[in-house]
Design an enzyme around this catalytic site. Structure first.
Site, PDB file in Angstrom:
ATOM      1  N   THR A   1       0.858  -1.190   0.000  1.00  0.00           N
ATOM      2  CA  THR A   1       0.000   0.000   0.000  1.00  0.00           C
ATOM      3  C   THR A   1       0.894   1.241   0.000  1.00  0.00           C
ATOM      4  OG1 THR A   1      -1.644  -1.234   1.241  1.00  0.00           O
ATOM      5  CG2 THR A   1      -1.870   1.150   1.250  1.00  0.00           C
TER       6      THR A   1
ATOM      7  N   THR B   1      -0.022  -8.827  -7.624  1.00  0.00           N
ATOM      8  CA  THR B   1      -1.409  -8.353  -7.617  1.00  0.00           C
ATOM      9  C   THR B   1      -1.395  -6.856  -7.889  1.00  0.00           C
ATOM     10  OG1 THR B   1      -1.933 -10.032  -5.993  1.00  0.00           O
ATOM     11  CG2 THR B   1      -3.498  -8.207  -6.215  1.00  0.00           C
TER      12      THR B   1
ATOM     13  N   LEU C   1      -8.298  -9.119  -7.177  1.00  0.00           N
ATOM     14  CA  LEU C   1      -8.669  -8.249  -6.053  1.00  0.00           C
ATOM     15  C   LEU C   1      -9.994  -8.709  -5.454  1.00  0.00           C
ATOM     16  CD1 LEU C   1      -7.893  -4.622  -7.364  1.00  0.00           C
ATOM     17  CD2 LEU C   1      -6.457  -6.110  -5.968  1.00  0.00           C
TER      18      LEU C   1
ATOM     19  N   ALA D   1     -11.006  -9.983  -1.720  1.00  0.00           N
ATOM     20  CA  ALA D   1     -12.019  -9.208  -0.993  1.00  0.00           C
ATOM     21  C   ALA D   1     -13.127 -10.141  -0.482  1.00  0.00           C
ATOM     22  CB  ALA D   1     -12.593  -8.121  -1.896  1.00  0.00           C
TER      23      ALA D   1
ATOM     24  N   GLY E   1      -4.902 -11.522   8.966  1.00  0.00           N
ATOM     25  CA  GLY E   1      -3.646 -10.810   8.716  1.00  0.00           C
ATOM     26  C   GLY E   1      -3.125 -11.215   7.354  1.00  0.00           C
TER      27      GLY E   1
ATOM     28  N   CYS F   1      -1.716  -9.411   2.108  1.00  0.00           N
ATOM     29  CA  CYS F   1      -2.542  -9.073   0.941  1.00  0.00           C
ATOM     30  C   CYS F   1      -3.988  -8.658   1.201  1.00  0.00           C
ATOM     31  CB  CYS F   1      -2.498 -10.219  -0.049  1.00  0.00           C
ATOM     32  SG  CYS F   1      -0.842 -10.415  -0.727  1.00  0.00           S
TER      33      CYS F   1
HETATM   34  P1  NAD Z   1       7.731 -10.332  -1.250  1.00  0.00           P
HETATM   35  O1  NAD Z   1       7.962  -9.004  -0.653  1.00  0.00           O
HETATM   36  O2  NAD Z   1       7.914 -11.565  -0.446  1.00  0.00           O
HETATM   37  O3  NAD Z   1       8.662 -10.499  -2.551  1.00  0.00           O
HETATM   38  C1  NAD Z   1       8.844  -9.504  -3.512  1.00  0.00           C
HETATM   39  C2  NAD Z   1      10.309  -9.513  -3.922  1.00  0.00           C
HETATM   40  O4  NAD Z   1      10.481  -8.616  -5.027  1.00  0.00           O
HETATM   41  C3  NAD Z   1      11.269  -9.046  -2.827  1.00  0.00           C
HETATM   42  O5  NAD Z   1      12.214 -10.062  -2.536  1.00  0.00           O
HETATM   43  C4  NAD Z   1      11.928  -7.789  -3.428  1.00  0.00           C
HETATM   44  O6  NAD Z   1      13.306  -7.648  -3.067  1.00  0.00           O
HETATM   45  C5  NAD Z   1      11.780  -8.044  -4.915  1.00  0.00           C
HETATM   46  N1  NAD Z   1      11.871  -6.849  -5.743  1.00  0.00           N
HETATM   47  C6  NAD Z   1      11.280  -5.643  -5.559  1.00  0.00           C
HETATM   48  N2  NAD Z   1      11.618  -4.801  -6.570  1.00  0.00           N
HETATM   49  C7  NAD Z   1      12.437  -5.482  -7.407  1.00  0.00           C
HETATM   50  C8  NAD Z   1      13.109  -5.154  -8.618  1.00  0.00           C
HETATM   51  N3  NAD Z   1      12.991  -3.953  -9.194  1.00  0.00           N
HETATM   52  N4  NAD Z   1      13.892  -6.102  -9.207  1.00  0.00           N
HETATM   53  C9  NAD Z   1      14.013  -7.339  -8.640  1.00  0.00           C
HETATM   54  N5  NAD Z   1      13.410  -7.702  -7.494  1.00  0.00           N
HETATM   55  C10 NAD Z   1      12.610  -6.789  -6.889  1.00  0.00           C
HETATM   56  O7  NAD Z   1       6.248 -10.282  -1.856  1.00  0.00           O
HETATM   57  P2  NAD Z   1       5.277 -11.523  -2.136  1.00  0.00           P
HETATM   58  O8  NAD Z   1       4.555 -11.885  -0.904  1.00  0.00           O
HETATM   59  O9  NAD Z   1       6.018 -12.555  -2.900  1.00  0.00           O
HETATM   60  O10 NAD Z   1       4.219 -10.827  -3.098  1.00  0.00           O
HETATM   61  C11 NAD Z   1       4.553 -10.461  -4.430  1.00  0.00           C
HETATM   62  C12 NAD Z   1       3.272 -10.102  -5.160  1.00  0.00           C
HETATM   63  O11 NAD Z   1       2.410 -11.247  -5.223  1.00  0.00           O
HETATM   64  C13 NAD Z   1       2.453  -9.012  -4.495  1.00  0.00           C
HETATM   65  O12 NAD Z   1       1.868  -8.228  -5.510  1.00  0.00           O
HETATM   66  C14 NAD Z   1       1.383  -9.760  -3.747  1.00  0.00           C
HETATM   67  O13 NAD Z   1       0.204  -9.007  -3.627  1.00  0.00           O
HETATM   68  C15 NAD Z   1       1.129 -10.941  -4.658  1.00  0.00           C
HETATM   69  N6  NAD Z   1       0.631 -12.155  -3.980  1.00  0.00           N
HETATM   70  C16 NAD Z   1       1.172 -12.558  -2.781  1.00  0.00           C
HETATM   71  C17 NAD Z   1       0.734 -13.739  -2.182  1.00  0.00           C
HETATM   72  C18 NAD Z   1       1.297 -14.220  -0.867  1.00  0.00           C
HETATM   73  O14 NAD Z   1       0.772 -15.200  -0.328  1.00  0.00           O
HETATM   74  N7  NAD Z   1       2.327 -13.629  -0.310  1.00  0.00           N
HETATM   75  C19 NAD Z   1      -0.213 -14.529  -2.831  1.00  0.00           C
HETATM   76  C20 NAD Z   1      -0.719 -14.100  -4.057  1.00  0.00           C
HETATM   77  C21 NAD Z   1      -0.283 -12.914  -4.620  1.00  0.00           C
HETATM   78  C1  UGA Z   2      -4.856 -15.198   0.868  1.00  0.00           C
HETATM   79  C2  UGA Z   2      -5.773 -15.957  -0.095  1.00  0.00           C
HETATM   80  O1  UGA Z   2      -6.353 -17.069   0.602  1.00  0.00           O
HETATM   81  C3  UGA Z   2      -4.996 -16.450  -1.307  1.00  0.00           C
HETATM   82  O2  UGA Z   2      -5.888 -17.050  -2.243  1.00  0.00           O
HETATM   83  C4  UGA Z   2      -4.296 -15.265  -1.969  1.00  0.00           C
HETATM   84  O3  UGA Z   2      -3.520 -15.697  -3.067  1.00  0.00           O
HETATM   85  C5  UGA Z   2      -3.390 -14.580  -0.947  1.00  0.00           C
HETATM   86  O4  UGA Z   2      -4.192 -14.156   0.190  1.00  0.00           O
HETATM   87  C6  UGA Z   2      -2.744 -13.339  -1.478  1.00  0.00           C
HETATM   88  O5  UGA Z   2      -3.191 -12.748  -2.445  1.00  0.00           O
HETATM   89  O6  UGA Z   2      -1.774 -12.976  -0.814  1.00  0.00           O
HETATM   90  P1  UGA Z   2      -3.064 -15.889   2.731  1.00  0.00           P
HETATM   91  O7  UGA Z   2      -3.192 -14.465   3.147  1.00  0.00           O
HETATM   92  O8  UGA Z   2      -1.716 -16.442   2.517  1.00  0.00           O
HETATM   93  O9  UGA Z   2      -3.885 -16.135   1.369  1.00  0.00           O
HETATM   94  O10 UGA Z   2      -3.784 -16.829   3.816  1.00  0.00           O
HETATM   95  P2  UGA Z   2      -5.315 -17.160   4.142  1.00  0.00           P
HETATM   96  O11 UGA Z   2      -5.424 -18.603   4.399  1.00  0.00           O
HETATM   97  O12 UGA Z   2      -6.235 -16.597   3.149  1.00  0.00           O
HETATM   98  O13 UGA Z   2      -5.532 -16.422   5.535  1.00  0.00           O
HETATM   99  C7  UGA Z   2      -5.557 -15.010   5.623  1.00  0.00           C
HETATM  100  C8  UGA Z   2      -5.886 -14.588   7.038  1.00  0.00           C
HETATM  101  O14 UGA Z   2      -7.245 -14.873   7.357  1.00  0.00           O
HETATM  102  C9  UGA Z   2      -5.042 -15.312   8.098  1.00  0.00           C
HETATM  103  O15 UGA Z   2      -4.675 -14.413   9.106  1.00  0.00           O
HETATM  104  C10 UGA Z   2      -5.989 -16.367   8.630  1.00  0.00           C
HETATM  105  O16 UGA Z   2      -5.683 -16.784   9.923  1.00  0.00           O
HETATM  106  C11 UGA Z   2      -7.308 -15.613   8.566  1.00  0.00           C
HETATM  107  N1  UGA Z   2      -8.489 -16.509   8.517  1.00  0.00           N
HETATM  108  C12 UGA Z   2      -8.675 -17.327   7.446  1.00  0.00           C
HETATM  109  C13 UGA Z   2      -9.399 -16.496   9.555  1.00  0.00           C
HETATM  110  O17 UGA Z   2      -9.248 -15.743  10.532  1.00  0.00           O
HETATM  111  N2  UGA Z   2     -10.487 -17.322   9.484  1.00  0.00           N
HETATM  112  C14 UGA Z   2     -10.705 -18.159   8.436  1.00  0.00           C
HETATM  113  O18 UGA Z   2     -11.723 -18.887   8.441  1.00  0.00           O
HETATM  114  C15 UGA Z   2      -9.770 -18.162   7.392  1.00  0.00           C
END
Ligand code: NAD
Ligand code: UGA
Length: 458
Positions: free
Chosen positions: A93, A131, A220, A224, A272, A275
């Protein structure tokens, strides 16, 4: 050895690392490279201790690493050598300027687009894995259209739906893979190339294709909707506590309606993760941008209820413990935002720990995987904080325990032993409803679950 395709991922985080490890694991005929600006993180990907904890990840990384899976901080060479580039950089954000607190901060993403433009000397397919707000692919195409050496780029949207803690399973057996492409000859060709990668292990009927904007927006909206379910059940948990209804019974009765379904109905101290909040706020920002204030307000309330739930939890601790926490020791069971991950981003535990410290409580944090991140999150916060992996040590001399993360280990501890080592009266606040509340009450604890009547000896 000559590989059939050369795939690069920019961003070696929670998404880039596991996603590429699974592609390499399932497609030995492809060479998969992952690059990141963070050299320390890359060194960890190349070491015995990977930078993130994810069940099953170690095994597949160690099998493919050095064969068809490579981690490096040499971004420019990566861009030159690969034809398909996934972009999985962070999109937090925005914390400044227009849209601060809601819009996505696209600086990392734009920097990546410019790097791709700078180093590319041949045509590439760019795959948005991060995302991103709707229409970002279009913006990326505009930046990339400025190529001076004739290289052409096709931008696809391919959002990731994995959840942490189950990432490998989610990647191996996804409910669906979503690919958004432009309806042009080159767009459809690029789309088919990406479809071909996934068909190595995903049934074709689970790979769905849409236009780019639907794909970006669906990501998104999926988050949501999921977060909304948690906020819905958490809002009802507050009502249960006032009426002696039991949230587990309500969730079961409601969830057995097959139109509603029983998943994602676990009441908790709050959701938490990196995302949910950021993606909803991003959706809210988009709605406001297009003048849809009622729609924006509707979704913003999902985040408000989540904050309310965390506040409610902290306030209940304070009021139950005679309105003073000053000098009291409180053990937090778990700091990760959910079980089976070491990730603490936006963890409700951070909020609760800060609230307790502000009341001058002494906080003992225990977690099997998240202590390093917890220490980092709280490094600038005033107050006494202790960290230990051992829950028995964490609870010694404590006045209360608060369960923050649903780690299985906390279900089966020797609570008689813990009770004996704690101060009296001893309290347990179960922020995940994972403990045997009746049994704890019999041992002597005063027990405060979420959305259920409390069990007290007063
Ligand atoms: P993260 O912070 O763990 O990883 C992102 C990485 O990108 C970091 O290691 C950072 O150093 C690197 N980076 C940033 N700028 C860069 C650049 N210019 N060149 C090379 N590397 C660069 O983030 P994440 O949790 O992997 O999330 C990445 C994206 O995926 C986000 O948009 C997030 O919304 C989306 N997403 C995350 C999850 C999840 O479970 N964490 C699930 C689905 C989608
Ligand atoms: C979530 C989505 O589930 C994924 O599909 C998506 O790709 C990801 O976000 C993302 O875009 O980052 P994540 O945040 O890793 O995945 O984990 P979740 O299992 O969704 O849990 C999210 C939070 O909700 C956790 O804090 C979990 O404890 C809480 N939660 C989940 C509850 O409090 N109650 C529930 O019934 C389920």
């Amino acid at each position: 050895m000559k590989f059939k395709k050369n795939i690069l991922c920019i961003g070696a985080g929670y998404v880039g690392g596991p996603t590429m490890a699974v592609i390499a694991h399932k497609c030995p005929q492809y060479k998969v490279s992952v690059v990141d600006i963070n050299s320390a993180r890359i060194a960890e990907w190349n070491s015995e201790t990977l930078p993130i904890y994810e069940p099953g990840l170690d095994e597949i990384v160690k099998k493919a690493r050095g064969k068809n899976l490579f981690f490096s901080d040499d971004i420019s060479t990566g861009i030159v050598e690969n034809d398909i580039i996934f972009v999985s950089v962070n999109t937090p954000t925005k914390e400044f300027g227009v849209g601060a607190g809601q819009a996505a901060d696209l600086q990392y993403w734009e920097k990546t687009a410019r790097q791709i433009l700078q180093f590319s000397d041949s045509d590439k397919i760019i795959v948005e894995k991060s995302t991103l707000p709707v229409k970002t692919a279009q913006a990326m195409e505009r930046i990339l259209a400025d190529s001076t050496n004739g290289a052409r780029f096709e931008v696809l949207s391919n959002p990731e739906f994995l959840a942490e803690g189950t990432a490998i399973n989610d990647l191996l057996y996804p409910d669906r893979v979503l690919i958004g492409a432009s309806d042009t000859e080159s767009g459809l060709q690029a789309r088919d190339e990406l479809v071909e990668i996934y068909t190595n292990w995903v049934p074709r009927e689970r790979i769905i294709t849409t236009n780019v904007w639907s794909s970006e927006l669906s990501k998104l909206v999926a988050n949501a909707f999921l977060a909304q379910r948690v906020s819905s059940i958490n809002s009802i948990s507050a009502l249960c506590e006032k009426t002696d209804a039991d949230i587990n019974e309500v969730a079961m009765a409601v969830g057995m309606d097959s139109r509603i379904g029983n998943r994602f109905l676990n009441a908790s101290v709050g959701f938490g993760g990196s995302c949910f909040k950021k993606d909803i706020l991003n959706l809210v920002y988009l709605c406001r941008h297009y003048g849809l204030s009622e729609v924006a307000d509707y979704w913003e309330n999902v985040v408000r209820i989540n904050q309310y739930q965390k506040d409610r939890f902290a306030l209940q601790m304070l009021s139950t413990m005679f309105n003073t926490l000053s000098g009291k020791r409180i053990a937090l069971f778990g700091f990760a935002f959910k079980a089976d991950t070491g990730d603490t981003r936006e963890s409700p535990a951070t909020c609760i720990a800060k609230r307790l410290l502000a009341e001058q409580a002494e906080v003992c944090i225990t977690d099997p995987k998240a202590l390093r991140n917890a220490q980092n999150d709280l490094k600038d916060v005033d107050g006494k904080v202790h960290y230990t992996e051992d829950p028995y040590e964490a609870t010694e001399g404590c006045h209360a325990i608060a369960v923050m993360t649903e780690w299985d280990i906390y279900r089966d501890l020797n609570y008689e032993k813990i009770y004996r080592s704690m101060a009296n009266p001893a309290f347990i606040f179960d922020g995940r409803n994972i403990l045997d509340h009746e049994k704890l009450f019999e041992i002597g604890f005063n027990v405060f679950p979420i959305g259920k009547p409390s069990l007290t000896h007063f």
